[in-house]
Design an enzyme around this catalytic site. Structure first.
Site, PDB file in Angstrom:
ATOM      1  N   PRO A 160      -1.715   8.414  -2.243  1.00  0.00           N
ATOM      2  CA  PRO A 160      -0.005   8.786  -1.911  1.00  0.00           C
ATOM      3  C   PRO A 160       0.957   7.825  -2.260  1.00  0.00           C
ATOM      4  O   PRO A 160       1.294   7.243  -2.860  1.00  0.00           O
ATOM      5  CB  PRO A 160      -0.098   8.108  -0.474  1.00  0.00           C
ATOM      6  CG  PRO A 160      -1.141   8.581   0.268  1.00  0.00           C
ATOM      7  CD  PRO A 160      -1.999   7.697  -0.396  1.00  0.00           C
ATOM      8  N   GLU A 161       2.006   8.910  -3.185  1.00  0.00           N
ATOM      9  CA  GLU A 161       2.399   8.554  -3.893  1.00  0.00           C
ATOM     10  C   GLU A 161       3.920   8.315  -3.250  1.00  0.00           C
ATOM     11  O   GLU A 161       4.467   8.387  -1.728  1.00  0.00           O
ATOM     12  CB  GLU A 161       3.693   9.132  -5.491  1.00  0.00           C
ATOM     13  CG  GLU A 161       1.680   9.042  -5.630  1.00  0.00           C
ATOM     14  CD  GLU A 161       1.985   9.529  -7.094  1.00  0.00           C
ATOM     15  OE1 GLU A 161       2.888  10.070  -7.763  1.00  0.00           O
ATOM     16  OE2 GLU A 161       0.540  10.149  -7.924  1.00  0.00           O
TER      17      GLU A 161
ATOM     18  N   LYS B 226       6.328   2.610  -1.378  1.00  0.00           N
ATOM     19  CA  LYS B 226       4.803   3.130  -0.661  1.00  0.00           C
ATOM     20  C   LYS B 226       4.902   2.856   0.482  1.00  0.00           C
ATOM     21  O   LYS B 226       3.941   2.765   1.405  1.00  0.00           O
ATOM     22  CB  LYS B 226       3.444   3.001  -1.177  1.00  0.00           C
ATOM     23  CG  LYS B 226       3.843   3.739  -2.632  1.00  0.00           C
ATOM     24  CD  LYS B 226       2.432   3.278  -3.259  1.00  0.00           C
ATOM     25  CE  LYS B 226       2.169   4.327  -4.587  1.00  0.00           C
ATOM     26  NZ  LYS B 226       1.296   3.968  -5.419  1.00  0.00           N
TER      27      LYS B 226
END
Length: 250
Positions: free
Chosen positions: A2-3, A51
């Protein structure tokens, strides 16, 4: 992985579910923190840094990082129990941390120490394209995609954006950072991309929200370039997969 935009959206979801509410259940399924129980504490704040996610309640802070496969889900639990790392409930809501790459309970007063090494956050109040550009150009011989992925340079870019930005600026992922003629402009565009996608489930970098038209090169090995028709190439030999158009990215 995930970014930054995904983590930003996750923080928004957790705020809606938890902030201002008293925890009625706090079950941590990580041995080191299994005895921690924040029941009775009010969730004051949910924030993200790059993140990383922080859920603050009382004097404690729940710090998590999604890594490759992690997620936070709200509402009904839709995953096998063995994947659950933490359950937080209030009188009318539930948040479940699933397959979290990092989960720890920190002292709230010092929780941000764990992210002190990060560069400017693309979606945070500390964002500065100029400061990030100075970090980016500190090692001019380093490959551009690798440098964009370094969270110490700037926080929030993952492999999708690294590849897409290289395409937009006509640079191959292996090109040295020193070849970037206007690093501030590159980083301004990076921030614009993440900001535009912060509320979207389907990430779009082309400006075309139709399914199958959303990305320039990422995940499109062998498919025709959207601009020139040349087959997109890929390299899977390194830690991260790279994609590029051999004609548009010289």
């Amino acid at each position: 992985m995930p970014e930054g935009d995904t983590v930003y959206r996750t923080a928004e979801k957790l705020r809606e579910a938890l902030v201002g509410k008293t925890l009625t259940r706090c079950e941590v399924r990580v041995p080191r923190y299994a005895t921690v129980d924040l029941s009775g504490q009010v969730v004051d704040e949910v924030l993200c840094r790059g993140k990383h996610l922080f859920i603050r309640a009382g004097t404690a802070s729940i710090h998590s990082h999604l890594k490759m496969d992690g997620s936070w889900q709200t509402g009904r639990m839709r995953v096998p129990a063995h994947k659950v790392r933490i359950i937080l409930e209030t009188a009318d809501s539930r948040a479940v941390g699933v397959d979290l790459g990092v989960l720890e309970i920190l002292e709230r007063a010092r929780d941000l120490d764990v992210v002190a090494h990060l560069g400017p956050d693309l979606l945070g109040p500390d964002w500065s394209a100029e400061a990030a550009a100075a970090n980016l150009m500190a090692d001019p011989g380093r490959p551009i995609a690798e440098t964009l992925l370094d969270q110490r340079v700037l926080a929030g870019v993952g492999n999708v954006y690294a590849n897409e930005l290289c395409y937009v600026f006509g640079l191959r992922p292996q090109t040295a950072v020193g070849a970037v003629s206007d690093p501030v402009r590159l980083l301004q565009r990076t921030q614009q991309m993440l900001w535009a996608n912060r509320s979207r489930v389907q990430r779009v970098t082309t400006g075309d929200t139709r399914r199958g038209r959303d990305l320039w090169v990422y995940g499109r090995a062998g498919e025709p370039c959207r601009r020139c028709g040349t087959a997109i190439e890929t390299d899977r030999s390194g830690d991260r997969v790279t994609y590029w158009c051999p004609a548009c990215q010289r």
